[in-house]
Motif scaffolding. Structure first.
Motif, PDB file in Angstrom:
ATOM      1  N   SER A  27      45.353  -6.459  70.868  1.00 43.47           N
ATOM      2  CA  SER A  27      45.298  -5.003  70.666  1.00 43.47           C
ATOM      3  C   SER A  27      43.893  -4.485  70.401  1.00 43.47           C
ATOM      4  O   SER A  27      43.619  -3.295  70.564  1.00 43.47           O
ATOM      5  N   GLY A  28      43.002  -5.387  69.964  1.00 45.19           N
ATOM      6  CA  GLY A  28      41.661  -4.965  69.591  1.00 45.19           C
ATOM      7  C   GLY A  28      41.577  -4.421  68.181  1.00 45.19           C
ATOM      8  O   GLY A  28      40.503  -4.036  67.712  1.00 45.19           O
ATOM      9  N   ALA A  29      42.708  -4.402  67.470  1.00 49.96           N
ATOM     10  CA  ALA A  29      42.723  -3.921  66.081  1.00 49.96           C
ATOM     11  C   ALA A  29      42.188  -5.009  65.157  1.00 49.96           C
ATOM     12  O   ALA A  29      42.484  -6.194  65.353  1.00 49.96           O
ATOM     13  N   PRO A  30      41.395  -4.641  64.148  1.00 45.00           N
ATOM     14  CA  PRO A  30      40.869  -5.639  63.211  1.00 45.00           C
ATOM     15  C   PRO A  30      41.996  -6.381  62.502  1.00 45.00           C
ATOM     16  O   PRO A  30      43.010  -5.769  62.131  1.00 45.00           O
ATOM     17  N   LEU A  31      41.821  -7.684  62.326  1.00 42.67           N
ATOM     18  CA  LEU A  31      42.843  -8.488  61.658  1.00 42.67           C
ATOM     19  C   LEU A  31      43.132  -7.953  60.261  1.00 42.67           C
ATOM     20  O   LEU A  31      44.299  -7.894  59.840  1.00 42.67           O
ATOM     21  N   ALA A  32      42.101  -7.558  59.539  1.00 42.61           N
ATOM     22  CA  ALA A  32      42.281  -7.033  58.180  1.00 42.61           C
ATOM     23  C   ALA A  32      43.193  -5.805  58.184  1.00 42.61           C
ATOM     24  O   ALA A  32      43.999  -5.607  57.271  1.00 42.61           O
ATOM     25  N   HIS A  33      43.069  -4.989  59.230  1.00 39.01           N
ATOM     26  CA  HIS A  33      43.901  -3.792  59.372  1.00 39.01           C
ATOM     27  C   HIS A  33      45.373  -4.180  59.520  1.00 39.01           C
ATOM     28  O   HIS A  33      46.259  -3.578  58.902  1.00 39.01           O
ATOM     29  N   LEU A  34      45.647  -5.213  60.337  1.00 40.32           N
ATOM     30  CA  LEU A  34      47.026  -5.646  60.552  1.00 40.32           C
ATOM     31  C   LEU A  34      47.605  -6.313  59.307  1.00 40.32           C
ATOM     32  O   LEU A  34      48.773  -6.103  58.979  1.00 40.32           O
ATOM     33  N   ILE A  35      46.804  -7.106  58.636  1.00 39.72           N
ATOM     34  CA  ILE A  35      47.264  -7.759  57.400  1.00 39.72           C
ATOM     35  C   ILE A  35      47.663  -6.708  56.377  1.00 39.72           C
ATOM     36  O   ILE A  35      48.670  -6.845  55.669  1.00 39.72           O
ATOM     37  N   GLU A  36      46.894  -5.631  56.323  1.00 32.25           N
ATOM     38  CA  GLU A  36      47.166  -4.563  55.356  1.00 32.25           C
ATOM     39  C   GLU A  36      48.454  -3.812  55.702  1.00 32.25           C
ATOM     40  O   GLU A  36      49.211  -3.428  54.813  1.00 32.25           O
ATOM     41  N   ARG A  37      48.729  -3.639  56.981  1.00 35.00           N
ATOM     42  CA  ARG A  37      49.860  -2.806  57.398  1.00 35.00           C
ATOM     43  C   ARG A  37      51.155  -3.578  57.648  1.00 35.00           C
ATOM     44  O   ARG A  37      52.239  -2.996  57.586  1.00 35.00           O
ATOM     45  N   PHE A  38      51.041  -4.862  57.944  1.00 36.11           N
ATOM     46  CA  PHE A  38      52.243  -5.639  58.252  1.00 36.11           C
ATOM     47  C   PHE A  38      53.067  -5.883  56.995  1.00 36.11           C
ATOM     48  O   PHE A  38      52.557  -6.337  55.974  1.00 36.11           O
ATOM     49  N   LYS A  39      54.336  -5.573  57.072  1.00 37.99           N
ATOM     50  CA  LYS A  39      55.220  -5.844  55.934  1.00 37.99           C
ATOM     51  C   LYS A  39      56.617  -6.171  56.442  1.00 37.99           C
ATOM     52  O   LYS A  39      57.028  -5.725  57.513  1.00 37.99           O
TER      53      LYS A  39
END
Length: 200
Positions: A27-39
């Motif tokens: 997706s090109g999204a930063p990994l930190a961004h996904l870790i923060e949003r994934f639940k």
């Protein structure tokens, strides 16, 4: 005795960060961004109960994380959760069955993963008397009903049952029903448990 084994991080090593890493790359999204949003919220639970389709799950989860992935890309990431089988755990299952105990698997899972693990890890089905999956039952751990369902199907009382899971909430729910429940903290939990408790 009835022995109930969870699958993820009990029989198979899994890691959700691997999933997020693939989705980040695609997706090109930063990994930190996904870790923060994934639940693992309501959408996650609905999917594991079979209340929504794989496509709906993918669409809603991507929406929650703010990324755009095709269903094929989503699935590729989702299957990367699996690391490998825990051979010591399979050996325990095999030994228990050889000694006349009933050995079953109880897993919160989904259709996408059902397309993967039976093919890649056939040893699980080969060493289990039965497999109970949340998506097929319409309920999931830690709901008391799913534990009671397994006890009723297997014909065992809670006091005749031992349950292994890596999630404390699931262990506590089983314990509340009178099941001897063991929290699996690493790959050596099962070997350690049975080395100190002779299988009889």
């Amino acid at each position: 005795m009835l022995y109930i084994f969870d699958m993820g991080n009990v029989l198979i090593d899994i890691d959700f960060k691997r999933v997020l890493g693939v989705w980040s790359n695609l997706s090109g999204a930063p990994l930190a961004h996904l870790i923060e949003r994934f639940k693992m919220g309501e959408v996650f639970e609905q999917h594991e109960r079979g209340e929504i389709s794989d496509e709906q799950f993918a669409e809603q989860l991507c929406h929650e994380m703010g990324i755009a992935l095709s269903f094929e890309q989503f699935s590729a990431g989702w299957q990367s959760i699996f690391i490998g089988l825990r051979p010591d755990a399979i050996a325990v299952m095999k030994s228990l069955r050889e000694q006349g105990h009933r050995v079953v698997v109880l897993s919160n899972t989904n259709r996408l993963h059902l397309e993967h693990w039976p093919t890649h890890y056939p040893e699980i089905e080969q060493n289990a008397d039965a497999i109970y999956l949340s998506q097929e039952l319409g309920m999931r751990k830690p709901e008391p009903a799913i534990f009671q369902h397994v006890l009723d199907k297997e014909g065992f009382k809670a006091q005749e049952t031992v349950f292994f899971d890596d999630v404390a909430e699931n262990v506590n729910a089983a314990s509340a029903l009178g099941i001897q429940a063991i929290l699996v903290v690493d790959s050596q939990t099962l070997p350690r448990h049975f080395s100190g408790n002779q299988i009889t």
